[in-house]
Design a protein around this motif. Structure first.
Motif, PDB file in Angstrom:
ATOM      1  N   LEU A  67      -3.392  -3.090 -10.637  1.00  0.00           N
ATOM      2  CA  LEU A  67      -3.446  -4.351  -9.883  1.00  0.00           C
ATOM      3  C   LEU A  67      -4.259  -4.189  -8.605  1.00  0.00           C
ATOM      4  O   LEU A  67      -4.992  -5.098  -8.205  1.00  0.00           O
ATOM      5  CB  LEU A  67      -2.033  -4.827  -9.557  1.00  0.00           C
ATOM      6  CG  LEU A  67      -1.193  -5.302 -10.749  1.00  0.00           C
ATOM      7  CD1 LEU A  67       0.233  -5.591 -10.303  1.00  0.00           C
ATOM      8  CD2 LEU A  67      -1.806  -6.542 -11.382  1.00  0.00           C
ATOM      9  N   ALA A  68      -4.138  -3.028  -7.952  1.00  0.00           N
ATOM     10  CA  ALA A  68      -4.887  -2.795  -6.724  1.00  0.00           C
ATOM     11  C   ALA A  68      -6.387  -2.830  -6.980  1.00  0.00           C
ATOM     12  O   ALA A  68      -7.157  -3.393  -6.196  1.00  0.00           O
ATOM     13  CB  ALA A  68      -4.481  -1.453  -6.109  1.00  0.00           C
ATOM     14  N   VAL A  69      -6.809  -2.231  -8.104  1.00  0.00           N
ATOM     15  CA  VAL A  69      -8.233  -2.256  -8.464  1.00  0.00           C
ATOM     16  C   VAL A  69      -8.691  -3.674  -8.769  1.00  0.00           C
ATOM     17  O   VAL A  69      -9.753  -4.124  -8.330  1.00  0.00           O
ATOM     18  CB  VAL A  69      -8.494  -1.327  -9.666  1.00  0.00           C
ATOM     19  CG1 VAL A  69      -9.934  -1.475 -10.155  1.00  0.00           C
ATOM     20  CG2 VAL A  69      -8.223   0.121  -9.292  1.00  0.00           C
ATOM     21  N   GLN A  70      -7.865  -4.422  -9.519  1.00  0.00           N
ATOM     22  CA  GLN A  70      -8.224  -5.798  -9.888  1.00  0.00           C
ATOM     23  C   GLN A  70      -8.340  -6.705  -8.663  1.00  0.00           C
ATOM     24  O   GLN A  70      -9.227  -7.558  -8.591  1.00  0.00           O
ATOM     25  CB  GLN A  70      -7.193  -6.364 -10.858  1.00  0.00           C
ATOM     26  CG  GLN A  70      -7.208  -5.712 -12.227  1.00  0.00           C
ATOM     27  CD  GLN A  70      -6.160  -6.295 -13.156  1.00  0.00           C
ATOM     28  OE1 GLN A  70      -5.358  -7.139 -12.756  1.00  0.00           O
ATOM     29  NE2 GLN A  70      -6.151  -5.832 -14.404  1.00  0.00           N
ATOM     30  N   LEU A  71      -7.449  -6.521  -7.697  1.00  0.00           N
ATOM     31  CA  LEU A  71      -7.423  -7.392  -6.519  1.00  0.00           C
ATOM     32  C   LEU A  71      -8.294  -6.887  -5.373  1.00  0.00           C
ATOM     33  O   LEU A  71      -8.551  -7.624  -4.413  1.00  0.00           O
ATOM     34  CB  LEU A  71      -5.977  -7.550  -6.021  1.00  0.00           C
ATOM     35  CG  LEU A  71      -4.991  -8.196  -7.004  1.00  0.00           C
ATOM     36  CD1 LEU A  71      -3.589  -8.181  -6.413  1.00  0.00           C
ATOM     37  CD2 LEU A  71      -5.408  -9.614  -7.330  1.00  0.00           C
ATOM     38  N   GLY A  72      -8.727  -5.608  -5.450  1.00  0.00           N
ATOM     39  CA  GLY A  72      -9.555  -5.067  -4.390  1.00  0.00           C
ATOM     40  C   GLY A  72      -8.796  -4.771  -3.117  1.00  0.00           C
ATOM     41  O   GLY A  72      -9.338  -4.885  -2.011  1.00  0.00           O
ATOM     42  N   VAL A  73      -7.505  -4.384  -3.247  1.00  0.00           N
ATOM     43  CA  VAL A  73      -6.685  -4.031  -2.093  1.00  0.00           C
ATOM     44  C   VAL A  73      -6.019  -2.690  -2.354  1.00  0.00           C
ATOM     45  O   VAL A  73      -6.165  -2.102  -3.431  1.00  0.00           O
ATOM     46  CB  VAL A  73      -5.609  -5.116  -1.818  1.00  0.00           C
ATOM     47  CG1 VAL A  73      -6.267  -6.440  -1.470  1.00  0.00           C
ATOM     48  CG2 VAL A  73      -4.686  -5.293  -3.024  1.00  0.00           C
ATOM     49  N   SER A  74      -5.253  -2.192  -1.382  1.00  0.00           N
ATOM     50  CA  SER A  74      -4.588  -0.902  -1.539  1.00  0.00           C
ATOM     51  C   SER A  74      -3.302  -1.044  -2.342  1.00  0.00           C
ATOM     52  O   SER A  74      -2.744  -2.140  -2.475  1.00  0.00           O
ATOM     53  CB  SER A  74      -4.267  -0.312  -0.162  1.00  0.00           C
ATOM     54  OG  SER A  74      -3.315  -1.125   0.504  1.00  0.00           O
ATOM     55  N   GLN A  75      -2.810   0.092  -2.858  1.00  0.00           N
ATOM     56  CA  GLN A  75      -1.550   0.074  -3.609  1.00  0.00           C
ATOM     57  C   GLN A  75      -0.363  -0.358  -2.748  1.00  0.00           C
ATOM     58  O   GLN A  75       0.471  -1.147  -3.199  1.00  0.00           O
ATOM     59  CB  GLN A  75      -1.285   1.448  -4.229  1.00  0.00           C
ATOM     60  CG  GLN A  75      -2.040   1.677  -5.538  1.00  0.00           C
ATOM     61  CD  GLN A  75      -1.611   2.957  -6.218  1.00  0.00           C
ATOM     62  OE1 GLN A  75      -2.241   3.989  -6.050  1.00  0.00           O
ATOM     63  NE2 GLN A  75      -0.516   2.908  -6.948  1.00  0.00           N
ATOM     64  N   PRO A  76      -0.235   0.139  -1.499  1.00  0.00           N
ATOM     65  CA  PRO A  76       0.878  -0.352  -0.671  1.00  0.00           C
ATOM     66  C   PRO A  76       0.852  -1.857  -0.470  1.00  0.00           C
ATOM     67  O   PRO A  76       1.902  -2.504  -0.430  1.00  0.00           O
ATOM     68  CB  PRO A  76       0.663   0.396   0.659  1.00  0.00           C
ATOM     69  CG  PRO A  76      -0.047   1.641   0.282  1.00  0.00           C
ATOM     70  CD  PRO A  76      -0.958   1.246  -0.839  1.00  0.00           C
ATOM     71  N   THR A  77      -0.352  -2.446  -0.370  1.00  0.00           N
ATOM     72  CA  THR A  77      -0.454  -3.903  -0.222  1.00  0.00           C
ATOM     73  C   THR A  77       0.059  -4.598  -1.476  1.00  0.00           C
ATOM     74  O   THR A  77       0.792  -5.591  -1.406  1.00  0.00           O
ATOM     75  CB  THR A  77      -1.913  -4.311   0.050  1.00  0.00           C
ATOM     76  OG1 THR A  77      -2.337  -3.759   1.291  1.00  0.00           O
ATOM     77  CG2 THR A  77      -2.061  -5.829   0.109  1.00  0.00           C
ATOM     78  N   VAL A  78      -0.300  -4.068  -2.650  1.00  0.00           N
ATOM     79  CA  VAL A  78       0.187  -4.638  -3.908  1.00  0.00           C
ATOM     80  C   VAL A  78       1.708  -4.513  -3.990  1.00  0.00           C
ATOM     81  O   VAL A  78       2.400  -5.450  -4.405  1.00  0.00           O
ATOM     82  CB  VAL A  78      -0.475  -3.944  -5.116  1.00  0.00           C
ATOM     83  CG1 VAL A  78       0.182  -4.371  -6.420  1.00  0.00           C
ATOM     84  CG2 VAL A  78      -1.962  -4.269  -5.162  1.00  0.00           C
ATOM     85  N   GLN A  79       2.260  -3.380  -3.584  1.00  0.00           N
ATOM     86  CA  GLN A  79       3.707  -3.186  -3.638  1.00  0.00           C
ATOM     87  C   GLN A  79       4.440  -4.203  -2.774  1.00  0.00           C
ATOM     88  O   GLN A  79       5.464  -4.765  -3.183  1.00  0.00           O
ATOM     89  CB  GLN A  79       4.048  -1.758  -3.208  1.00  0.00           C
ATOM     90  CG  GLN A  79       3.603  -0.697  -4.203  1.00  0.00           C
ATOM     91  CD  GLN A  79       3.677   0.713  -3.646  1.00  0.00           C
ATOM     92  OE1 GLN A  79       3.871   0.902  -2.454  1.00  0.00           O
ATOM     93  NE2 GLN A  79       3.519   1.701  -4.509  1.00  0.00           N
ATOM     94  N   LEU A  80       3.918  -4.469  -1.574  1.00  0.00           N
ATOM     95  CA  LEU A  80       4.541  -5.462  -0.695  1.00  0.00           C
ATOM     96  C   LEU A  80       4.407  -6.866  -1.278  1.00  0.00           C
ATOM     97  O   LEU A  80       5.334  -7.674  -1.184  1.00  0.00           O
ATOM     98  CB  LEU A  80       3.898  -5.398   0.692  1.00  0.00           C
ATOM     99  CG  LEU A  80       4.213  -4.145   1.518  1.00  0.00           C
ATOM    100  CD1 LEU A  80       3.360  -4.123   2.787  1.00  0.00           C
ATOM    101  CD2 LEU A  80       5.689  -4.102   1.878  1.00  0.00           C
TER     102      LEU A  80
END
Length: 393
Positions: A67-80
């Motif tokens: 998801l982080a790759v798809q959205l272009g953000v970091s993994q911690p951001t996806v987790q939040l």
């Protein structure tokens, strides 16, 4: 020079400086195509919500790395972001190290069985445009979120801020029937008591419950004050003042305890009358009078102010004495105010999580979330600014 003449001169100078600052800022952003206004977490939440609602995933979501790759953000951001969507009721956790799953959702009603629009009352103690900006932004954001979900939103203005007990006319003025939903900005114990007796489901955005079992979503001021004092003490300040004007007794008590604990932890004495003076009123003449009294007693080296208007008056007072920020006195605003961007030098303050608080209130209205211990404290972000410096020798 009289106080009024000094204020007028200072206002002219600030206006001229704002104009020059605006020209410099404009020159810097001429080649910028867009200014990012939405945080990474909020953007990720919005993108994931759209994917869920359009049926991109029937059951299990991909892992946070994908998801982080798809959205272009970091993994911690996806987790939040996933945690926020779980609080909204769109997702459920699969457990530790397992992907989130899409919750089963009800099928839409047939045209002949369309449910009635859900109704909520947004309650303020004065006209919305006159309320503190931090609270107003949350209500305005909540309004947009609710309207997008087909809620019927109504506003009511009732002067409950200084009421010691529920007023007889609140039933008619507020117009909420038993079981209906109300969101109150900066609620008070009398309002909580009224809602419980009336059977109204109410949630406070900020304020004081007075021990009544009413849920609240807010930034905890004593936590912000603790952080501000820690930073100032680390710089060498001990003559730090925080006026507490027009605040409930329980609020004053919690703020004084925060100041006392920080000063005494640093081996410094605490004087309530000096470090945290109080008044029943929040007016220009009251704020000016408090400053005069403090500076006659022992000049503060740092001021932590709760209200934007209070900060403006204090800054004018310092200017009339020929004192500069932060060379002579450091300043901190314990609030979120868009006008603070105009302050020179750049003001040390806090940025409130407006969107997150609005979403949590919406989740409560929809029965998808309950705050722990009736209160949800949302952390605010420290904005360093340039109004802090070590105390003058």
């Amino acid at each position: 020079m009289s106080q009024q003449a000094c204020l007028k001169t200072r206002a002219t100078t600030i206006a001229r400086n704002r104009s020059l600052d605006f020209d410099r800022m404009t020159a810097k952003v001429t080649n910028v195509s867009a200014i990012k206004r939405v945080g990474a977490i909020e953007a990720a939440v919005a993108a994931l919500r759209d994917m869920i609602e359009t049926g991109k995933w029937a059951d299990r979501l991909p892992g946070t790395r994908v998801l982080a790759v798809q959205l272009g953000v970091s993994q911690p951001t996806v987790q939040l972001a996933l945690l926020e969507l779980a609080e909204e009721g769109l997702l459920e956790s699969g457990g530790e190290r397992k992907a989130y799953r899409v919750k089963n959702r009800c099928v839409k009603s047939s045209p002949g069985n369309v449910p009635k629009a859900r109704r909520v009352i947004l309650l303020t103690h004065q006209a919305l445009e006159r309320t503190a900006e931090s609270g107003r932004k949350v209500l305005e954001t909540l309004h947009r979120l609710l309207m997008a979900s087909d809620w019927d939103v109504e506003y009511r203005v009732v002067d409950f801020l200084h009421a010691r007990a529920p007023h007889r006319n609140w039933d008619d003025v507020i117009g909420a029937e038993p079981g209906e939903l109300v969101v109150a900005l900066f609620g008070r114990p009398a309002l909580a008591e009224w809602a419980i007796k009336r059977g109204v489901k109410i949630i406070f955005h900020g304020g004081v419950t007075g021990g009544f079992q009413v849920p609240m979503v807010a930034v905890k001021s004593s936590h912000l004050l603790t952080e501000a004092y820690q930073r100032l003490i680390e710089l060498g300040h001990h003559r730090i003042v925080t006026p507490l004007c027009d605040r409930p007794p329980s609020y004053i008590e919690s703020m004084r305890e925060a100041v006392r604990s920080q000063l005494e932890a640093a081996g410094l004495p605490y004087s309530p009358a000096y470090h945290t003076p109080e008044s029943k009123y929040l007016r220009q003449d009251v704020s000016w009078g408090i400053m005069e009294s403090l500076f006659k007693r022992e000049r503060p080296t740092a001021l932590v102010l709760l209200d934007w208007r209070e900060l403006v008056t204090t800054f004018c007072f310092l200017s009339c004495l020929g004192l500069k920020v932060p060379k002579d006195v450091s300043l901190v605003l314990l609030n979120d105010q868009v006008d603070a961007e105009w302050f020179l030098p750049r003001l040390a303050r806090f940025k409130f999580p407006t969107y997150r608080m609005a979403r949590r209130i919406k989740a409560w209205l929809e029965g998808k979330w309950e705050p722990n211990h009736m209160r949800a404290t949302v952390p605010a972000e420290w904005v360093p600014g340039e109004s802090l410096a070590p105390p003058p020798k």
